[in-house]
Scaffold this active site. Sequence first.
Site, PDB file in Angstrom:
ATOM      1  N   MET A 196     137.865  12.896  26.265  1.00 42.09           N
ATOM      2  CA  MET A 196     137.344  13.847  27.248  1.00 42.09           C
ATOM      3  C   MET A 196     138.305  15.008  27.389  1.00 42.09           C
ATOM      4  O   MET A 196     139.518  14.827  27.505  1.00 42.09           O
ATOM      5  CB  MET A 196     137.159  13.153  28.602  1.00 42.09           C
ATOM      6  CG  MET A 196     136.624  14.066  29.686  1.00 42.09           C
ATOM      7  SD  MET A 196     134.950  14.657  29.290  1.00 42.09           S
ATOM      8  CE  MET A 196     134.836  16.092  30.366  1.00 42.09           C
TER       9      MET A 196
ATOM     10  N   ASN B 247     139.547  17.063  29.512  1.00 46.06           N
ATOM     11  CA  ASN B 247     140.178  17.522  30.746  1.00 46.06           C
ATOM     12  C   ASN B 247     141.225  18.598  30.421  1.00 46.06           C
ATOM     13  O   ASN B 247     142.017  18.439  29.499  1.00 46.06           O
ATOM     14  CB  ASN B 247     140.872  16.358  31.451  1.00 46.06           C
ATOM     15  CG  ASN B 247     139.973  15.150  31.598  1.00 46.06           C
ATOM     16  OD1 ASN B 247     138.871  15.240  32.118  1.00 46.06           O
ATOM     17  ND2 ASN B 247     140.459  14.013  31.125  1.00 46.06           N
TER      18      ASN B 247
ATOM     19  N   HIS C  86     138.191  18.229  18.110  1.00 42.46           N
ATOM     20  CA  HIS C  86     137.014  18.469  18.960  1.00 42.46           C
ATOM     21  C   HIS C  86     137.468  18.775  20.389  1.00 42.46           C
ATOM     22  O   HIS C  86     137.056  19.779  20.992  1.00 42.46           O
ATOM     23  CB  HIS C  86     136.125  17.219  18.929  1.00 42.46           C
ATOM     24  CG  HIS C  86     134.897  17.290  19.780  1.00 42.46           C
ATOM     25  ND1 HIS C  86     133.618  17.381  19.258  1.00 42.46           N
ATOM     26  CD2 HIS C  86     134.727  17.255  21.122  1.00 42.46           C
ATOM     27  CE1 HIS C  86     132.739  17.407  20.229  1.00 42.46           C
ATOM     28  NE2 HIS C  86     133.390  17.334  21.384  1.00 42.46           N
ATOM     29  N   GLU C  87     138.318  17.902  20.941  1.00 45.93           N
ATOM     30  CA  GLU C  87     138.753  18.100  22.328  1.00 45.93           C
ATOM     31  C   GLU C  87     139.604  19.361  22.465  1.00 45.93           C
ATOM     32  O   GLU C  87     139.504  20.072  23.467  1.00 45.93           O
ATOM     33  CB  GLU C  87     139.534  16.876  22.810  1.00 45.93           C
ATOM     34  CG  GLU C  87     138.801  15.554  22.680  1.00 45.93           C
ATOM     35  CD  GLU C  87     137.400  15.569  23.248  1.00 45.93           C
ATOM     36  OE1 GLU C  87     137.157  16.256  24.260  1.00 45.93           O
ATOM     37  OE2 GLU C  87     136.522  14.883  22.679  1.00 45.93           O
TER      38      GLU C  87
END
Length: 868
Positions: free
Chosen positions: A269, A271, A301-302
């Site tokens: 994720m 964040n 990707h993140e």
Amino acid sequence: MPAANLTRTEAEQRAGIVSSPAYDVTLDLTLPGDEFRSETVARFRATPGASTFIEATTVAIHELELNGRVLDPAAASDGTRIRLDDLAADNELRVVSTNAYTNTGEGLHKFTDPVDGETYLYTEFAVAEANRVYAVFDQPDLKAGVRFTITAPAHWTVLSNAASPVPVADETSRSSTWAFETGPAISSYIVAIIAGPYASWHGSAASVDGRDVPLGLFTRRSLAKYAEPDVMFETVQAGLAFYENAFGVPYPYGKYDQIFVPEYNWGAMENVGAVTFNEGYLFRSRVSDARREQRAIVVLHELSHMWFGNSVTMKWWNDLWLNESFATWASTLATSQVTEFTGVWATFASDEKTYAAEQDQLPSTHPIVAEIRDLADVEVNFDAITYDKGASVLKQLVAWAGLDAFQRGVGAYLAKHGGGNATLADLLAELEVASGRSLGEWSKAWLETAGVNTLRLVVETDGSGLIAAARIEQTAAASHPTLRQHRLAVGAYDLVEGALARTFRTELDIDGASTDVPELVGRPVPDLLLVNDDDLTYAKVRLDERSFATAIAHLADLDDPVGRAVVLGSAWDAVRDAELPATAFVRLVLAGIGRETQSSARGLALTRLETALGKYVAEDHRHIVAAEAGDALWAQAALAGEGSDAQLQLVKAFTRIASTPAHADVLGSLLDGSTALPGLAIDLDLRWELTIARAALGVGDDAELDAALALDDTAKGRQLAETARAARPDLEGKAAAFRRVATDVSLSNDLARAIAEGWRRAAPATLLAPTVPEYFDALETMWGRRSSNMAAIVVKGLFPAPLVAPDVAAIAASWLDSHPAAPAPLRRIVSEQLAELERALVARDLDARALEASLGEASFGGRAADPQ
């Protein structure tokens, strides 16, 4: 407690009232038990005299004040929302509450490590779960800075979006307080808190603007030896430089931490500055190159989200695809450019595009730009349309507009809207300027309609071996009849000295039902004509008869990995569409798998082999086909290079499809060491795969399972032991596993998944039959007692998908007919599972008819599995 279901209308109305929010949040994480103390001071501007609400999912509210007025919590709050009336131009809200930790991977998740007894916390706030921790306007277009003050045990590390301050110790309570600076103004779903005695490593990355961006890496202490900080830091350093150059925008935040966290629902994720990763990407044992490639893609990707999604964020969740599709496409491009995995576009063709097409043929398919009426719609739209089809369509757009123009447009979009919120229209406007192309019609056809097209190349010859006419015919499903414009290539391949080499390629635009390919006319008919060569567009592909015959016989001889991926994807689509018998697909995979050189392609082919055997091969013959396939895989594993990636993947695939007593003996001999393959270590993960496989075959006893657990008495080991127990072919055990997942709401997310995974490993699948009526009777209860995420885990995990039978399909259809008012996400899951079941039944029928004619004529080329 399920969070409140915010609607788009409510969000738009609130955004018209509220602006410029900011939060001071004080948390006490030292309380015993499963609760913590939260105090929020929210400051915001508003329309004077207006009324609205703020989300706060609490156990109890102790103090509640709005602009100095004391409010009655019982009257103002329903446990998830606080009503705010008679607002001023400038407002201050104070909420003091007791809140609950979760074990579901939502809100503030609490985990205790069985290895050392230490507790670890992390947040997951997507889609709208920040309100489980503090009072917040929990929607993406009300961006805000948050200043956290957090008290926790003194030996912990505490992280957030802002840099971690030096903690102030309280010697009497053995706690410390971390007073953070206000974090960047971001959407609530990418705010983060991570707390616990995490092991850490530190580095830096050079930004184009001259800064050294601090990098951090964090894991549980018991997993520290698996961290690979050099790999993680090097990937981020290379990726940051790549994205800064591609977008023309410096990294927008002050730091970049990567934290591996337990019991995580996602792969990772984004964040802001504090990316959380699933611990599955900490490799406790040797993994395939394909798995390492996947981790690199996820890391990149993140990282790409820091620009696209975090700095510039969607206004509402209907543009969720913009975040995820872009990150999927961008991370694939970056992986191909800055890592060792230069062949990753072949993975994209095999993996992302195939899953996208599968999702696009379900009754729940939707346009890439989906209608998102409320948060419940968002939860179920984290799917292969949002991620994979969107990325595939972006790749088509890049082919159409050109990579340089596309990147210029994206850079202009990021520069113009950085720090704010934007829409699809904003992005298209910049891409039109950069490319000089009008994208209105492209957007309508590709983004605003659902369904996947099928492309077939029709070739006519003149009798002398030359092509007289060639055209590409495009079709669409009756339910989604849009025919689209495609930019694609057609490649001609001939067998040259044992290899299928490309001898000609032409690139063209096609549109409508039929498009001529004049560049092929007058050329000799090649051995293989490949539509969508280089995988430029998103479509299902069908080969002409001669080309398909060549592909079946010589797939391993096709040099280009992307070309192999397109051919294998075409064959897989044909199996699922009941145009190619599943047994023929099994034969195709087994004939070429031993010569496949790319790890990801090999892994995906083996995964589809397993699926074909489980779902699409006719039941009357499945035991024969599976036995011979298992023999063939074991034979090829024995012949694979010593210690090679192929050897590891083939052995692991063999554990998953092993089906006979002889296979069980091989598994046992590998476990006890009486059989050994040179270069193959029976490490932790492989030992568990062997143990679970033997349990599923009914030959692994308690002593064998206990021995495996004794070697790995960790959180992961305990979950795998639960999988092994639930996998045993025992009616009472299957029923007990089913009821535990269905009824025990205290199970953590990972434990529920582990038990359900073992329950689904049913040989024979009829072991699941007694629980079918119970499943459908309990569906609404299972859904209503859990958060949406946990409910989806349970409902998907316990659907009797391995039992491919008409009566199961009939019961599922009857349930949908008789429960029209059931929650829409629940109905969607059941309808999707039913559609896949019906597809499997049709495919099995085709395979049964084909096998009746050919069973005695074909062999898979293996030898009987022999433990000696």
